[in-house]
Motif scaffolding. Structure first.
Motif, PDB file in Angstrom:
ATOM      1  N   CYS A 106      11.975  53.636 -10.154  1.00  0.00           N
ATOM      2  CA  CYS A 106      12.548  55.215  -9.982  1.00  0.00           C
ATOM      3  C   CYS A 106      14.107  55.048 -10.430  1.00  0.00           C
ATOM      4  O   CYS A 106      14.559  54.741  -9.971  1.00  0.00           O
ATOM      5  CB  CYS A 106      11.899  55.971  -9.207  1.00  0.00           C
ATOM      6  SG  CYS A 106      10.096  55.809  -8.487  1.00  0.00           S
ATOM      7  N   ASP A 107      14.685  56.644 -10.141  1.00  0.00           N
ATOM      8  CA  ASP A 107      15.762  57.121 -10.632  1.00  0.00           C
ATOM      9  C   ASP A 107      15.853  56.649  -8.950  1.00  0.00           C
ATOM     10  O   ASP A 107      16.166  58.250  -8.349  1.00  0.00           O
ATOM     11  CB  ASP A 107      15.836  58.100 -11.042  1.00  0.00           C
ATOM     12  CG  ASP A 107      17.460  59.007 -11.317  1.00  0.00           C
ATOM     13  OD1 ASP A 107      18.204  58.548 -10.134  1.00  0.00           O
ATOM     14  OD2 ASP A 107      17.601  59.771 -11.765  1.00  0.00           O
ATOM     15  N   PRO A 108      17.461  55.992  -9.180  1.00  0.00           N
ATOM     16  CA  PRO A 108      17.475  55.695  -7.273  1.00  0.00           C
ATOM     17  C   PRO A 108      17.975  57.462  -6.384  1.00  0.00           C
ATOM     18  O   PRO A 108      18.644  57.383  -5.732  1.00  0.00           O
ATOM     19  CB  PRO A 108      18.537  55.092  -7.236  1.00  0.00           C
ATOM     20  CG  PRO A 108      18.799  54.271  -9.107  1.00  0.00           C
ATOM     21  CD  PRO A 108      17.766  55.169  -9.666  1.00  0.00           C
ATOM     22  N   GLU A 109      19.025  57.829  -8.173  1.00  0.00           N
ATOM     23  CA  GLU A 109      19.573  59.275  -7.573  1.00  0.00           C
ATOM     24  C   GLU A 109      18.753  60.107  -7.048  1.00  0.00           C
ATOM     25  O   GLU A 109      19.296  61.033  -5.991  1.00  0.00           O
ATOM     26  CB  GLU A 109      20.834  59.509  -8.442  1.00  0.00           C
ATOM     27  CG  GLU A 109      21.803  58.907  -8.636  1.00  0.00           C
ATOM     28  CD  GLU A 109      23.227  59.572  -9.740  1.00  0.00           C
ATOM     29  OE1 GLU A 109      22.805  60.510  -9.948  1.00  0.00           O
ATOM     30  OE2 GLU A 109      23.713  59.087 -10.775  1.00  0.00           O
ATOM     31  N   ILE A 110      18.030  60.000  -7.788  1.00  0.00           N
ATOM     32  CA  ILE A 110      17.060  61.271  -7.452  1.00  0.00           C
ATOM     33  C   ILE A 110      15.751  60.687  -5.487  1.00  0.00           C
ATOM     34  O   ILE A 110      16.369  61.306  -4.738  1.00  0.00           O
ATOM     35  CB  ILE A 110      15.701  61.738  -8.194  1.00  0.00           C
ATOM     36  CG1 ILE A 110      16.220  61.920  -9.642  1.00  0.00           C
ATOM     37  CG2 ILE A 110      14.641  62.342  -7.653  1.00  0.00           C
ATOM     38  CD1 ILE A 110      15.581  62.219 -10.486  1.00  0.00           C
ATOM     39  N   LEU A 111      15.927  59.402  -5.616  1.00  0.00           N
ATOM     40  CA  LEU A 111      14.990  59.200  -4.492  1.00  0.00           C
ATOM     41  C   LEU A 111      16.368  59.085  -3.522  1.00  0.00           C
ATOM     42  O   LEU A 111      15.790  59.115  -2.102  1.00  0.00           O
ATOM     43  CB  LEU A 111      15.188  57.857  -4.840  1.00  0.00           C
ATOM     44  CG  LEU A 111      13.758  57.453  -5.571  1.00  0.00           C
ATOM     45  CD1 LEU A 111      13.766  55.644  -5.799  1.00  0.00           C
ATOM     46  CD2 LEU A 111      12.593  58.395  -4.690  1.00  0.00           C
ATOM     47  N   SER A 112      17.424  59.529  -3.823  1.00  0.00           N
ATOM     48  CA  SER A 112      18.626  59.212  -2.791  1.00  0.00           C
ATOM     49  C   SER A 112      19.238  61.509  -1.292  1.00  0.00           C
ATOM     50  O   SER A 112      19.230  61.794  -1.058  1.00  0.00           O
ATOM     51  CB  SER A 112      20.312  58.882  -3.286  1.00  0.00           C
ATOM     52  OG  SER A 112      20.098  57.892  -2.574  1.00  0.00           O
ATOM     53  N   ASP A 113      18.382  62.316  -2.813  1.00  0.00           N
ATOM     54  CA  ASP A 113      18.579  63.654  -2.160  1.00  0.00           C
ATOM     55  C   ASP A 113      17.307  64.265  -2.187  1.00  0.00           C
ATOM     56  O   ASP A 113      16.348  64.620  -2.716  1.00  0.00           O
ATOM     57  CB  ASP A 113      18.404  64.060  -4.224  1.00  0.00           C
ATOM     58  CG  ASP A 113      19.761  65.687  -4.062  1.00  0.00           C
ATOM     59  OD1 ASP A 113      18.938  65.765  -3.316  1.00  0.00           O
ATOM     60  OD2 ASP A 113      19.877  65.794  -5.233  1.00  0.00           O
ATOM     61  N   ALA A 114      17.998  64.148  -0.844  1.00  0.00           N
ATOM     62  CA  ALA A 114      16.520  65.396   0.186  1.00  0.00           C
ATOM     63  C   ALA A 114      15.911  66.789  -0.736  1.00  0.00           C
ATOM     64  O   ALA A 114      15.366  67.397  -0.703  1.00  0.00           O
ATOM     65  CB  ALA A 114      17.034  65.199   2.045  1.00  0.00           C
ATOM     66  N   ASN A 115      17.205  67.507  -1.122  1.00  0.00           N
ATOM     67  CA  ASN A 115      17.143  68.728  -1.313  1.00  0.00           C
ATOM     68  C   ASN A 115      16.215  68.468  -2.659  1.00  0.00           C
ATOM     69  O   ASN A 115      15.240  69.589  -2.851  1.00  0.00           O
ATOM     70  CB  ASN A 115      17.834  69.950  -1.286  1.00  0.00           C
ATOM     71  CG  ASN A 115      18.720  69.511  -0.700  1.00  0.00           C
ATOM     72  OD1 ASN A 115      17.960  69.768   0.882  1.00  0.00           O
ATOM     73  ND2 ASN A 115      19.699  69.529  -0.016  1.00  0.00           N
ATOM     74  N   ASN A 118      16.048  50.615  -3.415  1.00  0.00           N
ATOM     75  CA  ASN A 118      14.944  49.466  -4.503  1.00  0.00           C
ATOM     76  C   ASN A 118      14.562  50.574  -5.491  1.00  0.00           C
ATOM     77  O   ASN A 118      13.277  49.854  -6.797  1.00  0.00           O
ATOM     78  CB  ASN A 118      13.231  48.284  -3.671  1.00  0.00           C
ATOM     79  CG  ASN A 118      14.164  47.761  -2.702  1.00  0.00           C
ATOM     80  OD1 ASN A 118      15.622  46.917  -2.901  1.00  0.00           O
ATOM     81  ND2 ASN A 118      14.486  47.794  -1.143  1.00  0.00           N
ATOM     82  N   GLY A 119      14.615  51.085  -6.317  1.00  0.00           N
ATOM     83  CA  GLY A 119      14.122  52.637  -7.182  1.00  0.00           C
ATOM     84  C   GLY A 119      12.644  52.588  -6.736  1.00  0.00           C
ATOM     85  O   GLY A 119      11.588  52.574  -7.644  1.00  0.00           O
ATOM     86  N   TYR A 120      11.785  52.614  -5.706  1.00  0.00           N
ATOM     87  CA  TYR A 120      11.036  52.233  -5.204  1.00  0.00           C
ATOM     88  C   TYR A 120      10.193  53.592  -3.664  1.00  0.00           C
ATOM     89  O   TYR A 120      11.011  53.717  -3.151  1.00  0.00           O
ATOM     90  CB  TYR A 120      10.390  51.122  -4.585  1.00  0.00           C
ATOM     91  CG  TYR A 120       8.896  50.511  -3.465  1.00  0.00           C
ATOM     92  CD1 TYR A 120       8.246  51.323  -4.296  1.00  0.00           C
ATOM     93  CD2 TYR A 120       9.319  51.229  -2.067  1.00  0.00           C
ATOM     94  CE1 TYR A 120       5.972  51.293  -3.968  1.00  0.00           C
ATOM     95  CE2 TYR A 120       8.058  51.551  -1.388  1.00  0.00           C
ATOM     96  CZ  TYR A 120       6.897  51.404  -2.112  1.00  0.00           C
ATOM     97  OH  TYR A 120       5.413  51.598  -0.901  1.00  0.00           O
ATOM     98  N   ALA A 121       8.937  54.394  -3.910  1.00  0.00           N
ATOM     99  CA  ALA A 121       8.984  55.523  -3.444  1.00  0.00           C
ATOM    100  C   ALA A 121       7.222  55.254  -2.937  1.00  0.00           C
ATOM    101  O   ALA A 121       6.570  54.482  -3.891  1.00  0.00           O
ATOM    102  CB  ALA A 121       9.328  56.507  -4.254  1.00  0.00           C
TER     103      ALA A 121
END
Length: 142
Positions: free
Chosen positions: A18-27, A76-79
């Motif tokens: 997964c995209d790490p930037e998206i996985l870091s962005d709560a909004n 890790n690019g993981y969700a």
């Protein structure tokens, strides 16, 4: 008794690449999950998304039909994703597919659990179907 009122569909998803930037962005994740609920024909009741320091997000959308949730490990690019709906009017598969697309998942291990299946002895059980998908995120660009 009838199983109709108890039936639920629970998608348990391990999403990788997964995209790490998206996985870091709560909004951004909140936006994705609210749209997933809309696409899945769910009625949103409340949301809560929390950003951890230094990395990771946990979030949940409570819907009238149950919930959608995510826990991320951007490094890790993981969700880890759950989409659970009660009844048969919502479309949890459409919601799950939308989430996987928007977080840029390249791989998903999915378990669909049909829950609340009534048994003749006044108990309930569930059935599990599991599959893995390599998701093409190249948009036809090779």
């Amino acid at each position: 008794m009838s199983e109709v009122g108890t039936i639920g569909f629970h998608y348990v998803v391990e999403a990788a690449g997964c995209d790490p930037e998206i996985l870091s962005d709560a909004n951004k994740l909140r936006e994705i999950f609210l749209e997933a609920a809309r696409i899945g024909k769910m009625e949103v009741k409340m949301t809560h998304f929390f950003k951890f320091s230094p990395t990771g997000v946990s979030g949940m959308v409570v819907v009238a039909e149950s919930h959608l949730s995510i826990h991320t490990w951007p490094e890790n690019g993981y969700a880890a994703i759950d989409v659970y709906t009660c009844g048969t009017k919502a479309d949890p598969e459409a919601a799950t597919d939308y989430i996987l697309d928007k977080i840029g998942a390249k791989y998903a291990h999915v378990s669909e659990i049909k829950r609340g299946i009534y048994e003749d002895d006044d108990t309930y059980t569930h059935m599990i179907m599991t599959w893995e998908e390599a998701l093409d995120r190249t948009n036809g660009k090779g």
